[in-house]
Design an enzyme around this catalytic site. Structure first.
Site, PDB file in Angstrom:
ATOM      1  N   HIS A 370       0.808  -1.216   0.000  1.00 20.17           N
ATOM      2  CA  HIS A 370       0.000   0.000   0.000  1.00 20.17           C
ATOM      3  C   HIS A 370       0.844   1.270   0.000  1.00 20.17           C
ATOM      4  O   HIS A 370       0.308   2.377  -0.163  1.00 20.17           O
ATOM      5  CB  HIS A 370      -0.935   0.014   1.218  1.00 20.17           C
ATOM      6  CG  HIS A 370      -2.296   0.554   0.913  1.00 20.17           C
ATOM      7  ND1 HIS A 370      -2.493   1.656   0.121  1.00 20.17           N
ATOM      8  CD2 HIS A 370      -3.532   0.148   1.293  1.00 20.17           C
ATOM      9  CE1 HIS A 370      -3.781   1.918   0.032  1.00 20.17           C
ATOM     10  NE2 HIS A 370      -4.437   1.003   0.727  1.00 20.17           N
ATOM     11  N   ASP A 374      -2.511   1.967  -4.482  1.00 25.73           N
ATOM     12  CA  ASP A 374      -3.693   2.126  -3.635  1.00 25.73           C
ATOM     13  C   ASP A 374      -4.855   1.340  -4.227  1.00 25.73           C
ATOM     14  O   ASP A 374      -4.713   0.637  -5.237  1.00 25.73           O
ATOM     15  CB  ASP A 374      -4.054   3.608  -3.477  1.00 25.73           C
ATOM     16  CG  ASP A 374      -4.252   4.321  -4.817  1.00 25.73           C
ATOM     17  OD1 ASP A 374      -4.527   3.638  -5.828  1.00 25.73           O
ATOM     18  OD2 ASP A 374      -4.129   5.556  -4.849  1.00 25.73           O
TER      19      ASP A 374
END
Length: 399
Positions: A370, A374
């Site tokens: 992450h 995203d």
């Protein structure tokens, strides 16, 4: 006249520090030829056959089957004909001799922190043991001060701890080594270092199966899995953040976007999980990719992979559908940015034009770093891959 040569455990690359002897092909007293296989050793990467660098007679084996030796330790001693050895080997400044007085003094094994002075009073020192043995003792609630050491120079061994705990190595404790130990290490590092997230999509594979059926007559190695990999390389070229690596630095991190797609393929073997690598997968034709994947999977299961075939991946695929699992969340193969998990491809009830029908579907799950990507990026990546699988002719746009 003979000369005795020490053949040391070789450096097998990739920073490996030790190797476990899985089988001997020779015994003491055997005559061996140059490049004859002496034994097979297992490292954290692969099983490797070790050839003899000398022709002669085996005089000593450095360890028993199942024993782990450090790189640089004596693996085997071979007596050779001195005149033949002199004719076939470069001249060196260290003459061979059988006279113990002319041998260099033998080094004593020394544990870091204890020194090498035999005259030191060690009665007040804590028991001598390697860190992994201390951890085992702590896990088993064994007080090392009460354990009689059987190792060299008074070192407490793993077997000493097990005996003290009234346990055996094959009962409640299962030793972890080789491939399993390396997998455990990498998975632990991945969970520790990567803040991962995951997303999934369900894909209709009817058109993919149609293409497979069309190509099957020309090449049986072209499977739905291979076709998915072929389409995956296209999606990765359009979404490069998933074919990347996070690079930490003291003055600010960066993201390394890889130019090539080196596909790691998770393969379940009798020795544990292996991840052989198809290098430059995006440059291969579908047929070439099928041959590469088929060959690597066979070698992984036969235990004949080379160490170089087990490193350098930039993106990994876990086909747990081959194990009968409908879906799952794979663990990222550190230090990669993402991994794709593929579930079983089978008929399922879906709604088409208001009616419930059976369609061949599978679930694709992408776990990703992450810090690099995203949810929106994952949706775009999986969305394109799904579109390519459901309409493979779209791949022609990038052919």
């Amino acid at each position: 006249m003979t000369a005795t040569h020490d053949f040391l455990v070789p450096d097998l690359g990739e920073g490996l520090e030790d190797a476990t002897i899985t089988s001997w092909a020779v015994a003491v007293g055997d005559t061996v030829e140059l490049n004859q296989v002496l034994c097979t050793v297992e490292t954290n990467k692969a099983a490797v056959e070790i050839p003899s660098p000398y022709a002669g007679v085996v005089t000593e084996l450095g360890g028993a089957e199942g024993q782990t030796l450090a790189v640089g330790a004596v693996l085997v001693r071979i007596a050779t004909d001195a005149s033949a050895a002199a004719a076939s080997e470069p001249t060196v400044d260290e003459p061979a001799t059988d006279d113990p007085k002319e041998q260099a003094p033998q080094r004593k094994p020394v544990l870091v922190g204890y020194g090498a002075d035999a005259d030191l009073d060690t009665t007040r020192r804590r028991p001598r043991a390697k860190p992994r043995v201390r951890k085992l003792a702590a896990d088993l609630h064994v007080d090392l001060t009460g354990v009689a050491p059987s190792g060299p120079n008074g070192i407490v061994t793993r077997q000493d701890v097990l005996a003290s705990a009234h346990q055996t190595a094959d009962a409640d404790l299962i030793p972890v080594g080789g491939v399993q130990a390396e997998m455990a290490r990498r998975m632990a590092v991945s969970r520790k270092e990567i803040p991962d997230a995951h997303a999934s999509v369900q894909v209709d594979c009817a058109e993919l199966l149609r293409v497979r059926d069309t190509l099957a007559g020309a090449d049986a190695t072209v499977t739905p899995f291979v076709l998915t990999l072929r389409l995956l390389t296209i999606a990765l070229r359009h979404h490069r953040e998933f074919n990347a690596t996070w690079v930490p630095a003291e003055h600010g991190a960066s993201v390394h976007l890889h130019e090539s797609v080196h596909l790691g393929i998770g393969v379940a073997t009798s020795r544990g999980l292996l991840v052989p690598v198809v290098r430059d997968a995006e440059r291969l034709s579908t047929r070439e990719l099928a041959w590469a994947v088929d060959g690597l999977i066979r070698s992984a299961r036969d235990g004949t992979l080379k160490p170089v075939e087990l490193h350098g991946s930039t993106f990994t695929v876990s086909n747990f559908g081959a194990l009968g699992l409908d879906e799952g969340v794979p663990v990222i193969n550190y230090p990669e940015a993402a991994i794709l998990g593929m579930g079983t491809l089978k008929p399922r009830a879906v709604v088409r034009d208001g009616a419930v029908v059976a369609r061949p579907t599978m679930t694709l799950t992408c776990a990703f770093d992450h810090r690099i990507a995203d949810g929106a990026g994952a949706a775009a990546f999986l969305g394109e891959l799904r579109a390519l699988i459901e309409a493979p002719e779209l791949a022609l746009l990038d052919a």
